[in-house]
Write a protein that holds these residues in place. Structure first.
Motif, short mmCIF file in Angstrom:
data_model
loop_
_atom_site.label_atom_id
_atom_site.label_comp_id
_atom_site.label_asym_id
_atom_site.label_seq_id
_atom_site.Cartn_x
_atom_site.Cartn_y
_atom_site.Cartn_z
N ASP A 195 30.55 21.94 8.22
CA ASP A 195 30.08 21.81 9.60
C ASP A 195 28.67 22.38 9.67
OD1 ASP A 195 32.33 20.60 10.75
OD2 ASP A 195 33.35 22.52 10.86
N GLN A 196 27.70 21.51 9.55
CA GLN A 196 26.29 21.92 9.58
C GLN A 196 25.46 20.75 10.10
OE1 GLN A 196 25.83 22.50 5.25
NE2 GLN A 196 24.27 20.91 5.30
N THR A 197 24.20 21.00 10.28
CA THR A 197 23.26 19.97 10.70
C THR A 197 22.58 19.41 9.46
OG1 THR A 197 22.92 21.02 12.83
CG2 THR A 197 21.22 19.48 12.09
N PHE A 198 22.52 18.10 9.38
CA PHE A 198 21.86 17.42 8.27
C PHE A 198 20.54 16.88 8.79
CE2 PHE A 198 26.36 17.50 7.56
CZ PHE A 198 26.46 17.88 6.24
N ASN A 199 19.44 17.26 8.14
CA ASN A 199 18.10 16.94 8.62
C ASN A 199 17.62 15.55 8.22
OD1 ASN A 199 17.58 19.40 10.01
ND2 ASN A 199 17.37 20.38 8.01
N LYS A 200 18.21 14.99 7.17
CA LYS A 200 17.78 13.66 6.70
C LYS A 200 18.90 13.06 5.86
CE LYS A 200 15.24 15.89 3.00
NZ LYS A 200 14.70 17.17 3.18
N PRO A 201 18.85 11.75 5.65
CA PRO A 201 19.92 11.10 4.88
C PRO A 201 20.15 11.71 3.49
CG PRO A 201 18.56 9.45 5.95
CD PRO A 201 17.88 10.78 6.17
N THR A 202 19.09 12.14 2.84
CA THR A 202 19.28 12.71 1.50
C THR A 202 20.05 14.03 1.54
OG1 THR A 202 17.06 13.67 1.61
CG2 THR A 202 17.29 11.56 0.46
N ASP A 203 20.04 14.73 2.68
CA ASP A 203 20.85 15.95 2.81
C ASP A 203 22.34 15.59 2.75
OD1 ASP A 203 18.52 17.41 3.07
OD2 ASP A 203 18.73 17.68 5.25
N VAL A 204 22.70 14.48 3.38
CA VAL A 204 24.08 14.01 3.36
C VAL A 204 24.47 13.64 1.92
CG1 VAL A 204 25.74 12.32 4.23
CG2 VAL A 204 23.92 13.18 5.73
N THR A 205 23.61 12.88 1.28
CA THR A 205 23.86 12.47 -0.11
C THR A 205 24.01 13.67 -1.00
OG1 THR A 205 22.59 10.45 0.28
CG2 THR A 205 22.98 11.06 -2.01
N ALA A 206 23.16 14.68 -0.84
CA ALA A 206 23.25 15.89 -1.67
C ALA A 206 24.56 16.63 -1.41
CB ALA A 206 22.06 16.79 -1.39
N ALA A 207 24.97 16.72 -0.16
CA ALA A 207 26.22 17.41 0.16
C ALA A 207 27.43 16.68 -0.41
CB ALA A 207 26.34 17.56 1.67
N LEU A 208 27.32 15.40 -0.60
CA LEU A 208 28.42 14.58 -1.14
C LEU A 208 28.24 14.27 -2.61
CD1 LEU A 208 28.83 12.04 1.79
CD2 LEU A 208 30.39 13.90 1.17
N SER A 209 27.28 14.89 -3.26
CA SER A 209 26.91 14.50 -4.62
C SER A 209 28.07 14.56 -5.61
CB SER A 209 25.75 15.36 -5.13
OG SER A 209 26.13 16.71 -5.22
N ASP A 210 29.02 15.45 -5.42
CA ASP A 210 30.14 15.51 -6.36
C ASP A 210 31.10 14.35 -6.18
OD1 ASP A 210 30.93 16.50 -3.83
OD2 ASP A 210 32.56 17.68 -4.72
#
Length: 64
Positions: free
Chosen positions: A47-62
Motif C-alpha cells: 500500500d503505497q503511492t507509485f509515481n510512474k509506471p516503472t515503479d509498478v513494474t519494479a514492485a512486481l519484478s519478481d
C-alpha cells in the motif's frame, strides 16, 4: 503463477494518472479488462503511492 508480461500489465493500466495508489491501479486494471492474474499481482503490491509506471513494474519484478 505464470510470469506477467510487462507490456500486457501496462496495457491494463492504461489511463492511470500518476502518482497512483494501489487502489487506483486495481480500478484501472478492472476497467481495462485485467484478468485474475493481473488482479492478484496488483493486490500483492504494498500500500503505497507509485509515481510512474516503472515503479509498478519494479514492485512486481519478481512476478515478471
Amino acid at each position: 503463477m505464470a510470469k506477467l508480461n510487462p507490456i500486457e500489465l501496462q496495457k491494463h493500466l492504461s489511463g492511470v494518472d500518476y502518482p497512483a495508489s494501489k487502489q487506483d491501479l486495481l480500478e484501472a486494471a478492472q476497467k481495462n479488462g485485467g484478468d485474475d492474474e493481473i488482479r492478484e499481482a496488483l493486490e500483492g503490491l504494498p500500500d503505497q503511492t507509485f509515481n510512474k509506471p516503472t515503479d509498478v513494474t519494479a514492485a512486481l519484478s519478481d512476478r515478471m
